[in-house]
Write an enzyme that holds these catalytic residues in place. Structure first.
Site, PDB file in Angstrom:
ATOM      1  N   CYS A  35      -6.306  -0.317   1.651  1.00  0.00           N
ATOM      2  CA  CYS A  35      -5.846  -1.411   2.490  1.00  0.00           C
ATOM      3  C   CYS A  35      -4.756  -0.984   3.451  1.00  0.00           C
ATOM      4  O   CYS A  35      -4.158   0.073   3.309  1.00  0.00           O
ATOM      5  CB  CYS A  35      -5.335  -2.539   1.619  1.00  0.00           C
ATOM      6  SG  CYS A  35      -6.599  -3.112   0.473  1.00  0.00           S
ATOM      7  N   TYR A  49      -8.293  12.509   5.605  1.00  0.00           N
ATOM      8  CA  TYR A  49      -9.230  11.551   6.190  1.00  0.00           C
ATOM      9  C   TYR A  49      -8.635  10.190   6.520  1.00  0.00           C
ATOM     10  O   TYR A  49      -8.929   9.629   7.574  1.00  0.00           O
ATOM     11  CB  TYR A  49     -10.397  11.323   5.206  1.00  0.00           C
ATOM     12  CG  TYR A  49     -11.287  10.170   5.597  1.00  0.00           C
ATOM     13  CD1 TYR A  49     -12.243  10.320   6.592  1.00  0.00           C
ATOM     14  CD2 TYR A  49     -11.149   8.919   4.991  1.00  0.00           C
ATOM     15  CE1 TYR A  49     -13.054   9.252   6.961  1.00  0.00           C
ATOM     16  CE2 TYR A  49     -11.960   7.850   5.362  1.00  0.00           C
ATOM     17  CZ  TYR A  49     -12.905   8.016   6.346  1.00  0.00           C
ATOM     18  OH  TYR A  49     -13.693   6.980   6.729  1.00  0.00           O
ATOM     19  N   GLY A 103      -9.061  -0.888   6.503  1.00  0.00           N
ATOM     20  CA  GLY A 103      -9.798  -1.953   5.839  1.00  0.00           C
ATOM     21  C   GLY A 103     -10.470  -2.852   6.848  1.00  0.00           C
ATOM     22  O   GLY A 103      -9.827  -3.337   7.780  1.00  0.00           O
ATOM     23  N   ASN A 152      -1.315  -2.518  -1.040  1.00  0.00           N
ATOM     24  CA  ASN A 152      -2.229  -1.401  -0.811  1.00  0.00           C
ATOM     25  C   ASN A 152      -2.112  -0.464  -2.004  1.00  0.00           C
ATOM     26  O   ASN A 152      -1.017  -0.005  -2.306  1.00  0.00           O
ATOM     27  CB  ASN A 152      -1.840  -0.663   0.476  1.00  0.00           C
ATOM     28  CG  ASN A 152      -2.582   0.667   0.656  1.00  0.00           C
ATOM     29  OD1 ASN A 152      -2.042   1.615   1.209  1.00  0.00           O
ATOM     30  ND2 ASN A 152      -3.806   0.753   0.202  1.00  0.00           N
ATOM     31  N   GLY A 153      -3.226  -0.199  -2.658  1.00  0.00           N
ATOM     32  CA  GLY A 153      -3.194   0.709  -3.805  1.00  0.00           C
ATOM     33  C   GLY A 153      -4.031   0.154  -4.925  1.00  0.00           C
ATOM     34  O   GLY A 153      -4.895  -0.696  -4.712  1.00  0.00           O
TER      35      GLY A 153
END
Ligand code: AMP
Length: 486
Positions: A15, A261, A41, A116-117
């Protein structure tokens, strides 16, 4: 709801998060930041804002532009404080109740959270909370934060948050908004990124931002201040920015895949420009796995900086031998193999004159299932290439991520079942090489930087998981497949 849904605490999310404090039209700025973080996302997006009296929210499935372009929508999001979230979900439900930021009314007032995670003990925590009477509204692991904060016996928001954080295990970058503060938190190992930015206003006052990546600050016209430290809680309120460090210091283990990436190439992550890092990785790859060829061709877009580094180091010309159609979404998010096969053809086309009769080195960032590589190699051969050599700017992805990067279960990772020679055959390449883990560290820890290993989370390449996988093996084959190896 079925039990499987309730227990659906698997790592589906990659995210992007953002927070804005003391800026006119905070929601509009947040939407801009979310645009810049769209790569983190694409499934759903949301904003919660506060105007000094009321919290307002807007959440929707789809892209930021599809949800926050309408002036009538933005008019419903007044105030100078806001947080936002972009969600990436490849499996499980993408329904509105799973779209963040989460919001709840507490004893101390309204509170919104964007995460996020991935929490690795969310399943056990959730069951314990449900036994205590907590009513979960979503299937997201992030919701445990809300309940832990609600039942905490501490009185202030910050103390309740610390109380909650001490109970969760996992990788998290959190942004939260209360009536009196904007809060940012990174997990004790700093696996996921989070940065602080500042916007100087004409009247001499200061606006503050928190975001996953610096590219979000650039679009908002804000200045980068610093990364939030691993294990740090940043509290932004009318008196400025305060820092709290409630955890004992640990060795940082930032996610190395962000460099390979995930992060946008124009972001600076933990002091290192992602673009430069990728070019250095490409150069190291060229040193490690030389092969005679006529042309270096990146698999766009993610392979481009590494291919540039490879071309410069090897002296072989760089060509855009594959053209990407930018109006097709990431193939990775399509749910079935057959759609993914179709997706690759929609997304990439061969630029024939650059490939015909040539010995081609293709450079990509990673091989996950191998679907993309197989299709690309086939396409380049069909365009008349004499030889096709594949070079990958990460080590083989042999293990799933449990810390917030979506990866399929281990059995679907090509590198977990096959050695490099077999993989070369399966993707149809004349040769295949990956950068070594040591080569990756050499490329990242250049020029006087700390060279100790490991200093990143590299579990997807090594299987060494730095954060306990507490729920492992509890509910599904995805997690069980890892338990056998870790
Ligand atoms: P695959 O076809 O499964 O081998 O997918 C490999 C491609 O997906 C690589 O070229 C990457 O650019 C991209 N990729 C790798 N990891 C992820 C991820 N976690 N989310 C989205 N895309 C990814």
């Amino acid at each position: 709801m079925q039990t499987s849904e309730i227990e659906d605490d698997k790592p589906h999310e990659e995210c992007g998060v953002i927070g804005v404090w003391n800026c006119a039209d905070a929601a509009a700025l947040t939407a801009l930041g979310l645009h810049a973080l769209q790569h983190r996302g694409q499934e759903a997006t949301g904003i919660v804002c506060f105007d000094g009296q009321r919290f307002n929210s807007q959440r929707g499935l789809g892209l930021v532009g599809e949800n926050f372009s309408d002036a009538r929508v933005m008019a419903k999001l007044p105030g100078s404080r806001a947080i936002g979230h972009n969600r990436y979900a490849t499996t499980g439900e993408t329904v509105l109740r799973n779209v963040q930021p989460l919001y709840a009314d507490f004893e101390f007032g309204g509170f919104a959270v964007a995460h996020n995670g991935n929490l690795t003990n969310a399943g056990s925590l959730r069951r314990a909370l449900v036994r205590r009477g907590c009513l979960f509204q979503s299937t997201m692991d992030s919701e445990v934060f809300i309940h832990l904060i609600a039942i905490s016996l501490y009185s202030t928001v910050v103390d309740r948050l610390i109380d909650a954080l001490k109970q969760v295990v996992g990788a998290y970058s959190l942004i939260a908004l209360s009536e009196h503060s904007l809060l940012g938190v990174r997990d004790p190992l700093g696996v996921r990124p989070l940065i602080i930015g500042r916007l100087a206003h004409a009247d001499g006052s200061t606006g503050w931002m928190l975001a996953s990546e610096t590219c979000a600050l650039d679009i908002m016209g804000a200045e980068f201040v610093r990364d939030v430290d691993p294990g740090e809680i940043v509290v932004i309120d009318d008196r400025g920015v305060h820092s709290i460090k409630p955890f004992s210091k640990q060795e940082r283990r930032f996610c190395v895949f962000e460099y390979i990436y995930f992060a946008r190439p124009d972001s600076v992550v933990e002091g290192m420009p992602v673009y430069d890092a990728r070019k250095r990785i490409g150069a190291e790859l060229a040193r490690e796995s030389h092969v005679d060829a006529d042309v270096i061709v990146p698999v766009p877009d993610s392979g481009v900086p590494a291919a540039m580094g490879y071309a410069k180091e090897s002296g072989i010309p760089f060509e855009l031998g594959i053209i990407r159609n930018h109006y097709v979404g990431r193939t990775f998010i399509e749910p079935t193999d057959s759609i993914r096969h179709l997706g690759v053809k929609l997304k990439h086309s061969a630029n024939k004159p650059t490939l015909e009769g040539k010995r081609v080195i293709l450079v990509d960032d990673s091989i996950v299932r191998g679907t993309t590589s197989r299709k690309i190699v086939e396409m380049v051969r069909a365009a008349g290439a004499a030889e096709v050599h594949m070079r990958i700017s990460s080590p083989p992805t042999t293990h799933s991520c449990f810390y917030g990067i979506d990866t399929p279960e281990r059995s679907k990772l090509l590198a977990s079942n096959h050695d490099v020679a077999e993989m070369a055959r399966l993707i149809g390449a004349d040769s295949l090489a990956f950068i070594s883990i040591d080569g990756l560290y050499r490329a990242l820890n250049h020029e006087g930087r700390n060279t100790a290993k490991p200093q990143y989370c590299d579990a997807c390449f090594t299987g060494e998981y730095p954060i306990a996988l507490t729920d492992l093996g509890e509910t599904d084959g995805h997690q069980l497949s890892l338990l056998e190896r870790s």
